[in-house]
Design a protein around this motif. Structure first.
Motif, PDB file in Angstrom:
ATOM      1  N   ILE A 310       0.841  -1.199   0.000  1.00 42.21           N
ATOM      2  CA  ILE A 310       0.000   0.000   0.000  1.00 42.21           C
ATOM      3  C   ILE A 310       0.871   1.243   0.000  1.00 42.21           C
ATOM      4  CG2 ILE A 310      -1.552   1.391   1.421  1.00 42.21           C
ATOM      5  CD1 ILE A 310      -2.827  -1.187   2.359  1.00 42.21           C
ATOM      6  N   ALA A 311       1.822   1.285   0.924  1.00 42.03           N
ATOM      7  CA  ALA A 311       2.677   2.462   1.049  1.00 42.03           C
ATOM      8  C   ALA A 311       3.450   2.723  -0.242  1.00 42.03           C
ATOM      9  CB  ALA A 311       3.643   2.271   2.224  1.00 42.03           C
ATOM     10  N   GLN A 312       3.947   1.661  -0.856  1.00 42.31           N
ATOM     11  CA  GLN A 312       4.708   1.838  -2.097  1.00 42.31           C
ATOM     12  C   GLN A 312       3.826   2.358  -3.229  1.00 42.31           C
ATOM     13  OE1 GLN A 312       7.933   2.411  -2.999  1.00 42.31           O
ATOM     14  NE2 GLN A 312       8.554   0.383  -2.271  1.00 42.31           N
ATOM     15  N   ARG A 313       2.621   1.846  -3.307  1.00 47.46           N
ATOM     16  CA  ARG A 313       1.701   2.293  -4.358  1.00 47.46           C
ATOM     17  C   ARG A 313       1.283   3.749  -4.147  1.00 47.46           C
ATOM     18  NH1 ARG A 313      -1.298  -1.689  -7.404  1.00 47.46           N
ATOM     19  NH2 ARG A 313      -0.500  -3.783  -7.014  1.00 47.46           N
ATOM     20  N   ILE A 314       0.957   4.095  -2.897  1.00 51.94           N
ATOM     21  CA  ILE A 314       0.556   5.473  -2.615  1.00 51.94           C
ATOM     22  C   ILE A 314       1.697   6.429  -2.909  1.00 51.94           C
ATOM     23  CG2 ILE A 314      -0.143   7.070  -0.781  1.00 51.94           C
ATOM     24  CD1 ILE A 314      -1.704   4.800   0.486  1.00 51.94           C
ATOM     25  N   TYR A 315       2.922   6.021  -2.550  1.00 49.10           N
ATOM     26  CA  TYR A 315       4.097   6.856  -2.816  1.00 49.10           C
ATOM     27  C   TYR A 315       4.239   7.134  -4.311  1.00 49.10           C
ATOM     28  CZ  TYR A 315       9.027   8.181  -3.209  1.00 49.10           C
ATOM     29  OH  TYR A 315      10.197   8.826  -3.513  1.00 49.10           O
ATOM     30  N   LYS A 316       4.111   6.104  -5.124  1.00 52.56           N
ATOM     31  CA  LYS A 316       4.240   6.289  -6.578  1.00 52.56           C
ATOM     32  C   LYS A 316       3.098   7.147  -7.129  1.00 52.56           C
ATOM     33  CE  LYS A 316       6.904   2.088  -7.467  1.00 52.56           C
ATOM     34  NZ  LYS A 316       6.980   0.797  -8.207  1.00 52.56           N
ATOM     35  N   ARG A 353       2.848  12.417   2.457  1.00 53.89           N
ATOM     36  CA  ARG A 353       2.736  13.784   1.939  1.00 53.89           C
ATOM     37  C   ARG A 353       3.704  14.724   2.666  1.00 53.89           C
ATOM     38  NH1 ARG A 353      -1.447  16.482  -0.854  1.00 53.89           N
ATOM     39  NH2 ARG A 353      -1.412  18.755  -0.566  1.00 53.89           N
ATOM     40  N   GLN A 354       3.740  14.619   3.995  1.00 52.18           N
ATOM     41  CA  GLN A 354       4.634  15.470   4.765  1.00 52.18           C
ATOM     42  C   GLN A 354       6.099  15.147   4.489  1.00 52.18           C
ATOM     43  OE1 GLN A 354       3.258  14.694   8.730  1.00 52.18           O
ATOM     44  NE2 GLN A 354       1.506  16.099   8.580  1.00 52.18           N
ATOM     45  N   SER A 355       6.414  13.867   4.356  1.00 51.19           N
ATOM     46  CA  SER A 355       7.800  13.458   4.129  1.00 51.19           C
ATOM     47  C   SER A 355       8.279  13.876   2.743  1.00 51.19           C
ATOM     48  CB  SER A 355       7.930  11.940   4.308  1.00 51.19           C
ATOM     49  OG  SER A 355       7.566  11.549   5.621  1.00 51.19           O
ATOM     50  N   ILE A 356       7.415  13.813   1.752  1.00 48.79           N
ATOM     51  CA  ILE A 356       7.777  14.266   0.409  1.00 48.79           C
ATOM     52  C   ILE A 356       8.036  15.765   0.410  1.00 48.79           C
ATOM     53  CG2 ILE A 356       6.842  14.642  -1.912  1.00 48.79           C
ATOM     54  CD1 ILE A 356       5.494  11.904  -1.686  1.00 48.79           C
ATOM     55  N   ALA A 357       7.173  16.512   1.113  1.00 50.45           N
ATOM     56  CA  ALA A 357       7.371  17.959   1.191  1.00 50.45           C
ATOM     57  C   ALA A 357       8.689  18.299   1.879  1.00 50.45           C
ATOM     58  CB  ALA A 357       6.197  18.595   1.936  1.00 50.45           C
ATOM     59  N   LEU A 358       9.035  17.544   2.932  1.00 51.02           N
ATOM     60  CA  LEU A 358      10.289  17.793   3.645  1.00 51.02           C
ATOM     61  C   LEU A 358      11.488  17.503   2.748  1.00 51.02           C
ATOM     62  CD1 LEU A 358      11.684  18.546   6.280  1.00 51.02           C
ATOM     63  CD2 LEU A 358      11.543  16.121   6.961  1.00 51.02           C
ATOM     64  N   CYS A 366      16.033  11.251  -1.439  1.00 50.20           N
ATOM     65  CA  CYS A 366      15.519  10.157  -0.609  1.00 50.20           C
ATOM     66  C   CYS A 366      14.452  10.687   0.343  1.00 50.20           C
ATOM     67  CB  CYS A 366      16.666   9.518   0.177  1.00 50.20           C
ATOM     68  SG  CYS A 366      16.131   8.198   1.303  1.00 50.20           S
ATOM     69  N   VAL A 367      13.305  10.022   0.360  1.00 45.50           N
ATOM     70  CA  VAL A 367      12.219  10.390   1.270  1.00 45.50           C
ATOM     71  C   VAL A 367      12.361   9.579   2.552  1.00 45.50           C
ATOM     72  CG1 VAL A 367       9.715  10.385   1.607  1.00 45.50           C
ATOM     73  CG2 VAL A 367      10.665  11.001  -0.618  1.00 45.50           C
ATOM     74  N   ARG A 368      12.515  10.276   3.666  1.00 46.19           N
ATOM     75  CA  ARG A 368      12.695   9.620   4.959  1.00 46.19           C
ATOM     76  C   ARG A 368      11.384   9.666   5.749  1.00 46.19           C
ATOM     77  NH1 ARG A 368      18.167   9.140   5.249  1.00 46.19           N
ATOM     78  NH2 ARG A 368      19.364  10.606   3.946  1.00 46.19           N
ATOM     79  N   ILE A 369      11.087   8.558   6.409  1.00 50.65           N
ATOM     80  CA  ILE A 369       9.845   8.437   7.171  1.00 50.65           C
ATOM     81  C   ILE A 369      10.165   8.462   8.657  1.00 50.65           C
ATOM     82  CG2 ILE A 369       7.789   7.046   7.591  1.00 50.65           C
ATOM     83  CD1 ILE A 369       8.007   8.137   4.748  1.00 50.65           C
TER      84      ILE A 369
END
Length: 385
Positions: A310-316, A353-358, A366-369
């Protein structure tokens, strides 16, 4: 018109010639109206002509065009003017509507795809596939579905309902029941109010396709079987009336066929083909009569692997949405997926969404969680977006 009298000349016999002629005229008028509807719909959305079945799908009558409002006790001109406006709309739209979500191999294939993308909603998808098989046998579309999805909050129940609406190709409307204070949103307000308005069911069946219609095909005609999603149905406020009161009639096939909006009580419409999806976190507060009218389905819990997917699909999806496929890494790292697997689907979206913005602010690929604040809670159910 030929008048036929009895042999004794005392009593007139039944005017079979006149009746036959009027019946033929009515039948011809209906045929012309149906052909006009198909032609207008095909012209309005030619790309979806084959998909929706404009030229071969079923057409149903949703109201009797001969019905007229009775005399009003009020002498106000506004009442007469309003009746005239409604009659104008009825003439313009006509009494017929197309049935969408035409059953067939293509629709079945799209529904089967939900088994992969929404694995924990398998029972709901299997139910829809059964409805498709029955509709295909009847040569019509998916109609009259009444499905209530219940389970933990933030698991994607509403998203699944909207995805189903997209797959079916039906006009849809989400109604937040937590803010509904009376049944007017569904069944309209009483006719005697000066600012009375029809509810969304009447609007979608009768007015859809006109300028300002909320739930019609793009630029086209109304559909007899739109989909309504009643979000958080258990949170409806009954302080100023029962917002669910109209459902007792709308969810029962027999009474839904003669549904009368309170704002237009003199014109019953056939709402029996309308599809209903409802979501709830807890169904214990709902009246048994409401529950008995729905098919209740609780999604299965997701596994850790499914949550990672799920997380991978939402990220893409978010990379495509914001046009970041060339700026950020195409996939999340394993540690990021592990952390997101501890979240609900709703939290996964918010965190990503927040991690992509950061990452954009810090010019990183690299997007860090971050570590979830509450990683020990029970893992909720959800969907593969």
């Amino acid at each position: 018109m030929i008048t036929v009298t009895s042999a004794r000349g005392a009593e007139p016999a039944i005017d079979t010639v006149g009746i036959g002629r009027s019946t033929s005229v009515a039948r011809l008028r209906d045929t012309v109206a149906e052909l006009r509807l198909r032609l207008q719909a095909a012209r309005s959305d030619p790309e979806r002509r084959a998909e929706v079945g404009y030229d071969r799908g079923k057409v149903v009558r949703i109201f009797d065009p001969t019905i007229r409002p009775g005399k009003s006790l009020s002498a106000e001109r506004d009442v007469v003017r309003r009746h005239d406006d409604i009659l104008k709309i009825l003439r313009e739209m006509g009494p017929f509507r197309l049935v969408g979500a035409l059953a067939g191999p293509e629709l079945a294939e799209k529904l089967e795809h939900l088994l992969n993308t929404h694995p924990n909603f398998r029972e709901a998808t299997e139910f829809l596939l059964q409805e498709e098989a029955l509709a295909r046998r009847r040569g019509t579309g998916i109609c009259g579905v009444k499905l209530l999805l219940h389970g933990a909050p933030g698991v994607g129940k509403t998203d699944y309902a909207l995805r189903v609406a997209e797959v079916l190709g039906l006009p849809f409307q989400v109604i937040g029941m937590s803010s509904a204070q009376a049944s007017a949103s569904l069944a309209g307000s009483e006719e005697y109010w000066g600012n009375t308005q029809p509810g969304c069911v009447w609007q979608s069946l009768v007015v859809a396709g006109l300028s300002g219609g909320q739930v019609g095909l793009s630029g086209g005609q109304g559909i007899a079987n739109p989909l309504f999603a009643l979000d958080e149905i258990e949170k409806s406020n009954r302080g100023a009336g029962d917002p669910l009161g109209a459902l007792y009639q709308l969810l029962e096939d027999t009474t839904a066929r003669v549904f009368a909006d309170k704002s237009v009580p003199w014109l019953p419409v056939d709402a029996s083909n309308v599809n209903w999806f409802a979501t709830a976190n807890d169904v214990s507060a709902l009246h048994p009569a409401i529950l008995s009218r729905f098919v209740l389905i609780e999604p299965d819990p997701l596994t850790t692997d499914q949550l990672r997917e799920i997380a991978q699909r939402i990220y893409k999806q978010m990379l495509n949405e914001f046009g970041l496929t060339d700026e950020l890494e195409n996939s999340l790292h394993v540690d990021a997926l592990d952390r997101l697997a501890e979240c609900s689907v709703r939290d996964i979206k918010r965190t990503l969404r927040q991690s992509i913005a950061l990452a954009l602010r810090e010019n990183e690929r690299c997007v860090r969680i971050p570590v979830p604040r509450n990683s020990s809670r029970r893992r909720p159910v959800g969907f593969v977006g």
